[in-house]
Design an enzyme around this catalytic site. Structure first.
Site, PDB file in Angstrom:
ATOM      1  N   ILE A   1       0.658 -10.574  -6.115  1.00 48.81           N
ATOM      2  CA  ILE A   1       0.662 -10.388  -7.282  1.00 48.81           C
ATOM      3  C   ILE A   1       1.639  -9.474  -7.925  1.00 48.81           C
ATOM      4  O   ILE A   1       2.112  -9.069  -9.527  1.00 48.81           O
ATOM      5  CB  ILE A   1      -0.496 -10.624  -8.259  1.00 48.81           C
ATOM      6  CG1 ILE A   1      -1.345  -9.303  -7.978  1.00 48.81           C
ATOM      7  CG2 ILE A   1      -1.164 -11.561  -7.672  1.00 48.81           C
ATOM      8  CD1 ILE A   1      -2.991 -10.266  -8.177  1.00 48.81           C
TER       9      ILE A   1
ATOM     10  N   ASN B   1       1.099  -5.174  11.499  1.00 43.83           N
ATOM     11  CA  ASN B   1       0.172  -5.453  10.290  1.00 43.83           C
ATOM     12  C   ASN B   1      -0.699  -4.217  11.064  1.00 43.83           C
ATOM     13  O   ASN B   1      -1.305  -4.401  12.267  1.00 43.83           O
ATOM     14  CB  ASN B   1      -0.886  -6.358  10.045  1.00 43.83           C
ATOM     15  CG  ASN B   1      -2.082  -6.496   9.453  1.00 43.83           C
ATOM     16  OD1 ASN B   1      -1.461  -6.526   8.017  1.00 43.83           O
ATOM     17  ND2 ASN B   1      -2.878  -6.436   9.664  1.00 43.83           N
TER      18      ASN B   1
ATOM     19  N   HIS C   1       0.022 -16.445  -5.062  1.00 44.88           N
ATOM     20  CA  HIS C   1      -1.227 -16.327  -5.869  1.00 44.88           C
ATOM     21  C   HIS C   1      -1.129 -16.349  -6.932  1.00 44.88           C
ATOM     22  O   HIS C   1      -1.799 -15.601  -8.321  1.00 44.88           O
ATOM     23  CB  HIS C   1      -1.938 -15.533  -4.718  1.00 44.88           C
ATOM     24  CG  HIS C   1      -2.692 -16.075  -4.290  1.00 44.88           C
ATOM     25  ND1 HIS C   1      -2.726 -14.924  -3.133  1.00 44.88           N
ATOM     26  CD2 HIS C   1      -2.293 -16.635  -3.383  1.00 44.88           C
ATOM     27  CE1 HIS C   1      -3.450 -15.721  -1.643  1.00 44.88           C
ATOM     28  NE2 HIS C   1      -2.887 -16.639  -2.362  1.00 44.88           N
TER      29      HIS C   1
ATOM     30  N   ILE D   1       4.141  -0.342   8.473  1.00 47.17           N
ATOM     31  CA  ILE D   1       5.220  -1.142   8.022  1.00 47.17           C
ATOM     32  C   ILE D   1       6.957  -0.042   7.897  1.00 47.17           C
ATOM     33  O   ILE D   1       7.430  -0.087   8.457  1.00 47.17           O
ATOM     34  CB  ILE D   1       5.792  -1.954   6.760  1.00 47.17           C
ATOM     35  CG1 ILE D   1       3.906  -3.251   7.189  1.00 47.17           C
ATOM     36  CG2 ILE D   1       6.255  -2.700   5.835  1.00 47.17           C
ATOM     37  CD1 ILE D   1       3.547  -3.388   5.645  1.00 47.17           C
TER      38      ILE D   1
ATOM     39  N   SER E   1      -4.227  -9.547   6.294  1.00 50.34           N
ATOM     40  CA  SER E   1      -5.430  -9.862   7.342  1.00 50.34           C
ATOM     41  C   SER E   1      -5.460 -10.907   7.839  1.00 50.34           C
ATOM     42  O   SER E   1      -6.096 -11.405   8.753  1.00 50.34           O
ATOM     43  CB  SER E   1      -6.639  -9.432   6.791  1.00 50.34           C
ATOM     44  OG  SER E   1      -7.026  -9.944   5.756  1.00 50.34           O
TER      45      SER E   1
ATOM     46  N   THR F   1       0.506  -1.216  -0.205  1.00 50.17           N
ATOM     47  CA  THR F   1      -0.127  -0.364  -0.034  1.00 50.17           C
ATOM     48  C   THR F   1       0.805   1.479  -0.206  1.00 50.17           C
ATOM     49  O   THR F   1       0.907   1.844  -0.522  1.00 50.17           O
ATOM     50  CB  THR F   1      -0.721   0.097   1.494  1.00 50.17           C
ATOM     51  OG1 THR F   1      -0.191  -0.117   2.006  1.00 50.17           O
ATOM     52  CG2 THR F   1      -1.738  -0.757   0.566  1.00 50.17           C
TER      53      THR F   1
HETATM   54  P1  CNA Z   1      -6.026  -7.695   2.312  1.00 50.87           P
HETATM   55  O1  CNA Z   1      -6.634  -8.972   2.947  1.00 50.87           O
HETATM   56  O2  CNA Z   1      -6.531  -6.794   2.432  1.00 50.87           O
HETATM   57  O3  CNA Z   1      -4.908  -7.401   3.883  1.00 50.87           O
HETATM   58  C1  CNA Z   1      -3.986  -6.048   3.824  1.00 50.87           C
HETATM   59  C2  CNA Z   1      -3.788  -6.312   5.233  1.00 50.87           C
HETATM   60  O4  CNA Z   1      -3.023  -4.988   4.973  1.00 50.87           O
HETATM   61  C3  CNA Z   1      -4.732  -5.606   6.206  1.00 50.87           C
HETATM   62  O5  CNA Z   1      -5.114  -5.591   7.832  1.00 50.87           O
HETATM   63  C4  CNA Z   1      -4.405  -3.731   6.802  1.00 50.87           C
HETATM   64  O6  CNA Z   1      -4.522  -3.497   8.008  1.00 50.87           O
HETATM   65  C5  CNA Z   1      -2.773  -4.244   6.305  1.00 50.87           C
HETATM   66  N1  CNA Z   1      -1.972  -2.952   5.549  1.00 50.87           N
HETATM   67  C6  CNA Z   1      -2.375  -1.869   5.227  1.00 50.87           C
HETATM   68  N2  CNA Z   1      -1.482  -1.083   4.425  1.00 50.87           N
HETATM   69  C7  CNA Z   1      -0.795  -1.597   6.406  1.00 50.87           C
HETATM   70  C8  CNA Z   1       0.505  -0.739   6.038  1.00 50.87           C
HETATM   71  N3  CNA Z   1       0.991   0.560   5.365  1.00 50.87           N
HETATM   72  N4  CNA Z   1       0.963  -0.851   7.043  1.00 50.87           N
HETATM   73  C9  CNA Z   1       0.971  -2.576   7.881  1.00 50.87           C
HETATM   74  N5  CNA Z   1      -0.048  -2.637   7.610  1.00 50.87           N
HETATM   75  C10 CNA Z   1      -1.270  -2.350   6.974  1.00 50.87           C
HETATM   76  O7  CNA Z   1      -4.763  -8.093   1.818  1.00 50.87           O
HETATM   77  P2  CNA Z   1      -4.112  -9.861   2.345  1.00 50.87           P
HETATM   78  O8  CNA Z   1      -2.834 -10.098   1.519  1.00 50.87           O
HETATM   79  O9  CNA Z   1      -4.239 -10.700   3.611  1.00 50.87           O
HETATM   80  O10 CNA Z   1      -4.733 -10.683   1.700  1.00 50.87           O
HETATM   81  C11 CNA Z   1      -4.880 -12.098   0.446  1.00 50.87           C
HETATM   82  C12 CNA Z   1      -5.209 -11.129  -1.065  1.00 50.87           C
HETATM   83  C13 CNA Z   1      -5.141  -9.792  -1.569  1.00 50.87           C
HETATM   84  C14 CNA Z   1      -4.035 -12.220  -2.207  1.00 50.87           C
HETATM   85  O11 CNA Z   1      -4.731 -12.696  -2.839  1.00 50.87           O
HETATM   86  C15 CNA Z   1      -3.673 -11.237  -2.672  1.00 50.87           C
HETATM   87  O12 CNA Z   1      -3.537 -12.134  -4.426  1.00 50.87           O
HETATM   88  C16 CNA Z   1      -4.527 -10.155  -3.174  1.00 50.87           C
HETATM   89  N6  CNA Z   1      -4.121  -8.236  -3.103  1.00 50.87           N
HETATM   90  C17 CNA Z   1      -2.281  -8.403  -3.588  1.00 50.87           C
HETATM   91  C18 CNA Z   1      -2.158  -6.648  -3.679  1.00 50.87           C
HETATM   92  C19 CNA Z   1      -1.148  -6.889  -4.352  1.00 50.87           C
HETATM   93  O13 CNA Z   1      -0.179  -7.953  -5.040  1.00 50.87           O
HETATM   94  N7  CNA Z   1       0.210  -5.723  -4.282  1.00 50.87           N
HETATM   95  C20 CNA Z   1      -3.113  -5.728  -3.752  1.00 50.87           C
HETATM   96  C21 CNA Z   1      -4.187  -6.382  -3.364  1.00 50.87           C
HETATM   97  C22 CNA Z   1      -4.651  -7.512  -3.334  1.00 50.87           C
END
Ligand code: CNA
Length: 252
Positions: A106, A212, A122, A230, A190, A27
């Site tokens: 991804i 997180n 993934h 982070i 998450s 993010t």
């Molecule tokens: P999620 O369920 O969206 O969880 C993300 C977690 O990160 C949340 O609990 C937030 O509170 C936490 N968070 C967000 N920004 C920060 C930060 N700066 N510092 C600390 N914590 C933070 O995503 P997960 O990865 O748990 O879920 C899995 C999915 C999301 C997978 O299938 C991925 O492929 C998918 N995904 C990937 C991307 C990517 O590749 N960047 C983007 C969006 C979703």
């Protein structure tokens, strides 16, 4: 011990580091995650279909045009650059640790930061798989609104959709790295998506750190938890490590 001090101390005496990362590590590179307030899961298509359903095999096969429109718009970030979180993991590797990153992401940003052992649970949105199973770069694909082709062959994005199994070899290598690790670091997830979340139970040690912003259903099982961004954790851990290095240099 707080989650900065414990991690910094453990890094100094741990060789094998297993890291599980999720969308939250990216993010700070401008890529939205799924479940935060501004996450993609709070969005839906014009027909009111939640993004979670769009990213399923059944939606992809039944509505390719809409799938590709949303894939291009919401999941591709070719200009995104790694941030301090990604670079911190590369620095651990440079400092001599055996680092294995097991990512749910991804976006390919760990590789762009220079990390060499990255297991993509993934898949990777920048790649495609042809109908005969060869992997190519997305740039090689000829795309129209409802399908992808490369050299005349049908192709699809190399990402795992809901309803599809994870790559067995990647999963096995992830289990092995986590079960052999001295320290387990979990960043920006998450811990809601299985089987990825369940991988934390493969860890056999007592040096587990969760970084997180929000609480997760599995937070209580970690030895240390840091509940802020982070980027802030990395900065504080780095300061701790640098100060320690400075002290040992002076004592030599
Ligand atoms: P999620 O369920 O969206 O969880 C993300 C977690 O990160 C949340 O609990 C937030 O509170 C936490 N968070 C967000 N920004 C920060 C930060 N700066 N510092 C600390 N914590 C933070 O995503 P997960 O990865 O748990 O879920 C899995 C999915 C999301 C997978 O299938 C991925 O492929 C998918 N995904 C990937 C991307 C990517 O590749 N960047 C983007 C969006 C979703």
């Amino acid at each position: 011990m707080d989650a900065v001090e414990c991690a910094a101390k453990w890094f100094q005496t741990s060789q094998k580091v297993a890291v599980i990362t999720g969308a939250g590590i990216s993010t700070e590179s401008g890529i939205p995650d799924f479940r935060s307030g501004e996450g993609l899961y709070n969005e839906e298509t014009e027909q009111g279909i939640p993004m979670e359903d769009v990213l399923s095999w059944s939606f992809f096969s039944e509505h390719p045009r809409e799938f590709y429109r949303l894939f291009n718009e919401k999941l591709l970030f070719p200009d995104a650059r790694p941030n301090t979180g990604h670079f911190f993991l590369k620095r651990l590797e440079d400092a001599g640790h055996d680092v294995t990153i097991i990512t749910q992401n991804i976006d390919g940003l760990h590789q762009k930061a220079g990390s060499t052992r990255v297991l993509e649970l993934h898949g990777n949105a920048g790649k495609i798989i042809t109908e005969y199973g060869s992997e190519k770069s997305l740039d090689e694909a000829v795309r129209d609104e409802k399908e992808m082709r490369v050299d005349g062959e049908w192709a699809r994005p190399a990402i795992t959709l809901y309803g599809e199994a994870l790559d067995r070899k990647v999963l096995q290598e992830s289990v092995q790295a986590i079960s052999e690790a001295d320290i387990l670091l979990v960043m920006g997830t998450s811990l809601n998506v299985y089987p990825a979340a369940g991988l934390i139970f493969e860890y056999n040690g007592n040096r587990s750190v969760l970084v997180n912003r929000e609480g997760t259903p599995l937070s209580d099982g970690f030895a240390c938890v840091f509940s802020r961004p982070i980027g802030e954790w990395v900065e504080e851990v780095q300061q701790y490590l640098d100060a320690d290095q400075h002290t040992s240099d002076r004592n030599e």
